[in-house]
Design an enzyme around this catalytic site. Structure first.
Site, PDB file in Angstrom:
ATOM      1  N   GLY A  20       2.330   2.279  10.642  1.00  0.00           N
ATOM      2  CA  GLY A  20       3.287   3.377  10.494  1.00  0.00           C
ATOM      3  C   GLY A  20       3.999   3.765  11.776  1.00  0.00           C
ATOM      4  O   GLY A  20       4.669   4.795  11.833  1.00  0.00           O
ATOM      5  N   GLY A  58       2.667  -1.128   4.238  1.00  0.00           N
ATOM      6  CA  GLY A  58       2.707   0.294   3.887  1.00  0.00           C
ATOM      7  C   GLY A  58       4.132   0.744   3.627  1.00  0.00           C
ATOM      8  O   GLY A  58       4.705   0.528   2.552  1.00  0.00           O
ATOM      9  N   GLY A  59       4.734   1.374   4.617  1.00  0.00           N
ATOM     10  CA  GLY A  59       6.054   1.991   4.465  1.00  0.00           C
ATOM     11  C   GLY A  59       7.090   1.094   3.806  1.00  0.00           C
ATOM     12  O   GLY A  59       7.827   1.529   2.906  1.00  0.00           O
ATOM     13  N   GLU A 108      -5.578  -4.902  10.540  1.00  0.00           N
ATOM     14  CA  GLU A 108      -4.569  -3.860  10.717  1.00  0.00           C
ATOM     15  C   GLU A 108      -4.829  -3.118  12.026  1.00  0.00           C
ATOM     16  O   GLU A 108      -5.644  -2.185  12.065  1.00  0.00           O
ATOM     17  CB  GLU A 108      -4.634  -2.860   9.560  1.00  0.00           C
ATOM     18  CG  GLU A 108      -4.332  -3.453   8.209  1.00  0.00           C
ATOM     19  CD  GLU A 108      -3.692  -2.423   7.282  1.00  0.00           C
ATOM     20  OE1 GLU A 108      -2.594  -2.695   6.792  1.00  0.00           O
ATOM     21  OE2 GLU A 108      -4.277  -1.353   7.071  1.00  0.00           O
ATOM     22  N   GLU A 148      -6.874   4.865   7.838  1.00  0.00           N
ATOM     23  CA  GLU A 148      -6.642   6.291   7.548  1.00  0.00           C
ATOM     24  C   GLU A 148      -7.882   6.901   6.916  1.00  0.00           C
ATOM     25  O   GLU A 148      -8.211   8.059   7.168  1.00  0.00           O
ATOM     26  CB  GLU A 148      -5.395   6.443   6.652  1.00  0.00           C
ATOM     27  CG  GLU A 148      -4.119   6.198   7.454  1.00  0.00           C
ATOM     28  CD  GLU A 148      -2.927   5.728   6.645  1.00  0.00           C
ATOM     29  OE1 GLU A 148      -2.943   5.813   5.409  1.00  0.00           O
ATOM     30  OE2 GLU A 148      -1.964   5.232   7.283  1.00  0.00           O
ATOM     31  N   LYS A 196       0.186   4.224  -0.221  1.00  0.00           N
ATOM     32  CA  LYS A 196      -0.442   5.448   0.336  1.00  0.00           C
ATOM     33  C   LYS A 196      -0.222   6.613  -0.628  1.00  0.00           C
ATOM     34  O   LYS A 196      -0.118   6.385  -1.838  1.00  0.00           O
ATOM     35  CB  LYS A 196       0.086   5.747   1.731  1.00  0.00           C
ATOM     36  CG  LYS A 196       0.095   4.525   2.640  1.00  0.00           C
ATOM     37  CD  LYS A 196       0.221   4.875   4.084  1.00  0.00           C
ATOM     38  CE  LYS A 196       0.495   3.622   4.892  1.00  0.00           C
ATOM     39  NZ  LYS A 196       0.147   3.750   6.277  1.00  0.00           N
ATOM     40  N   ASN A 223       0.874  -1.178   0.000  1.00  0.00           N
ATOM     41  CA  ASN A 223       0.000   0.000   0.000  1.00  0.00           C
ATOM     42  C   ASN A 223       0.911   1.229   0.000  1.00  0.00           C
ATOM     43  O   ASN A 223       1.482   1.565   1.030  1.00  0.00           O
ATOM     44  CB  ASN A 223      -0.892  -0.014   1.257  1.00  0.00           C
ATOM     45  CG  ASN A 223      -1.682   1.288   1.407  1.00  0.00           C
ATOM     46  OD1 ASN A 223      -1.811   2.063   0.459  1.00  0.00           O
ATOM     47  ND2 ASN A 223      -2.207   1.526   2.602  1.00  0.00           N
ATOM     48  N   SER A 269       3.265  -2.185  10.301  1.00  0.00           N
ATOM     49  CA  SER A 269       4.713  -2.238  10.513  1.00  0.00           C
ATOM     50  C   SER A 269       5.309  -3.615  10.217  1.00  0.00           C
ATOM     51  O   SER A 269       6.223  -4.066  10.921  1.00  0.00           O
ATOM     52  CB  SER A 269       5.066  -1.766  11.930  1.00  0.00           C
ATOM     53  OG  SER A 269       4.657  -0.422  12.108  1.00  0.00           O
ATOM     54  N   HIS A 283      -9.596   1.304   4.911  1.00  0.00           N
ATOM     55  CA  HIS A 283      -8.314   1.519   5.586  1.00  0.00           C
ATOM     56  C   HIS A 283      -8.525   2.482   6.757  1.00  0.00           C
ATOM     57  O   HIS A 283      -9.315   3.421   6.660  1.00  0.00           O
ATOM     58  CB  HIS A 283      -7.286   2.086   4.595  1.00  0.00           C
ATOM     59  CG  HIS A 283      -5.898   2.081   5.141  1.00  0.00           C
ATOM     60  ND1 HIS A 283      -5.453   3.022   6.042  1.00  0.00           N
ATOM     61  CD2 HIS A 283      -4.851   1.238   4.936  1.00  0.00           C
ATOM     62  CE1 HIS A 283      -4.193   2.750   6.365  1.00  0.00           C
ATOM     63  NE2 HIS A 283      -3.801   1.673   5.710  1.00  0.00           N
TER      64      HIS A 283
HETATM   65  C1  PEP Z   1      -0.880   0.249   5.924  1.00  0.00           C
HETATM   66  O1  PEP Z   1      -0.963   1.450   5.725  1.00  0.00           O
HETATM   67  O2  PEP Z   1      -1.751  -0.505   5.457  1.00  0.00           O
HETATM   68  C2  PEP Z   1       0.249  -0.251   6.708  1.00  0.00           C
HETATM   69  C3  PEP Z   1       0.201  -1.481   7.126  1.00  0.00           C
HETATM   70  O3  PEP Z   1       1.275   0.625   6.936  1.00  0.00           O
HETATM   71  P1  PEP Z   1       2.708   0.275   7.600  1.00  0.00           P
HETATM   72  O4  PEP Z   1       3.173  -1.014   6.996  1.00  0.00           O
HETATM   73  O5  PEP Z   1       3.581   1.429   7.219  1.00  0.00           O
HETATM   74  O6  PEP Z   1       2.490   0.160   9.053  1.00  0.00           O
END
Ligand code: PEP
Length: 258
Positions: A173, A233-234, A167, A97, A11, A9, A212, A95
């Site tokens: 994040g 994500g990251g 999640e 966010e 973002k 993802n 994460s 999600h």
């Molecule tokens: C996400 O945004 O779906 C996510 C899991 O982010 P991160 O891996 O950065 O925690």
């Protein structure tokens, strides 16, 4: 043994140049990973680029959001049929966010889930509790509410062509990954809740962990009995790191918890 699914993802990150470099570095590294499917979900403007760069690779692609209406006077919004035109296979719905920053409630998330499926997309339904909810020991109630909202509107059969991502909001994040026990407990809760409606469907369902996930913890998380992949994500913004996570999916299958 179910295959594993690892989804990036991005973002609101990327540029034409960065995406090209990332995907060109990633594609050869995730070619022919036994039992591991890979996808990336990008911002809308880059979907044409993904289609051009990924169509001859094993990497699928998708979007991070959609509007639940078919078309009409919804300035700035994007319909499911438009995502299909750009070759999307997946779309993320609900999600955290979007739930937190754009006030998407369970009802809207369910409508997006249905709109995605009606167009032939596979929705990746995100569920998960905030830190406060975990500390109040209501994680299961929150996740159940988020799931039930979709089950009651879309019907349990709809989950045959859907993916669920657990999640925990406090892990997204933050670098604070859920422990294997925390992840397995909620994944098993999700599967059991769906099993109470339809046993075989729940056994086939892909439930991804997100929050994460990194190269250092992926293989362990992915080897948990009810973790069928990751939503990343990251770490999906680095070809090296993301490829390493995908390889963690292969290792987890070799270590063979399921
Ligand atoms: C996400 O945004 O779906 C996510 C899991 O982010 P991160 O891996 O950065 O925690």
């Amino acid at each position: 043994m179910r295959t594993k699914l690892v989804v990036g993802n991005w973002k609101m990150n990327g540029s034409l140049a960065e995406n090209e470099a990332l995907l060109k570095a990633l594609a050869p590294q995730v070619r022919e990973l036994p039992g591991v499917a890979v996808a990336v979900c990008a911002p809308f403007p880059y979907l044409a680029q993904l289609r051009a760069l990924l169509r001859d690779t094993e990497i699928s692609w998708g979007a991070q959001n959609l509007n639940h209406n078919r078309n009409g006077a919804y300035t700035g919004e994007v319909a499911a049929s438009m995502l299909v035109e750009f070759g999307c296979r997946f779309v993320i719905v609900g999600h955290s966010e979007r739930r937190a920053l754009y006030k998407e409630d369970d009802n809207v998330v369910a409508e997006k889930f249905i709109a995605a499926q009606s167009a032939g997309l596979t929705p990746i339904l995100c569920v998960g509790e905030t830190l406060e909810e975990r500390q109040s020991e209501i994680t299961e109630q929150v996740v159940a509410r988020q799931l039930d909202a979709v089950i009651s509107k879309a019907g349990i059969e709809a989950f045959a062509k859907a993916v669920v991502a657990y999640e925990p909001v406090w892990a997204i994040g933050t670098g604070q990954t859920a422990t294997p026990q925390q992840a397995q407990d909620v994944h098993s809760f999700i599967r059991n809740r769906l099993k109470s409606h339809n046993l075989s469907l729940a056994e086939q369902l892909f439930i991804l962990y997100g929050g994460s996930m990194k190269s250092g913890n992926a293989a362990q998380l992915l080897s948990l009995p009810d973790v069928d992949g990751g939503l990343v994500g990251g770490a999906s913004l680095s070809a090296q790191e993301f490829a390493e996570i995908c390889r963690g999916g292969v290792l987890s299958r070799i270590s063979g918890a399921r």
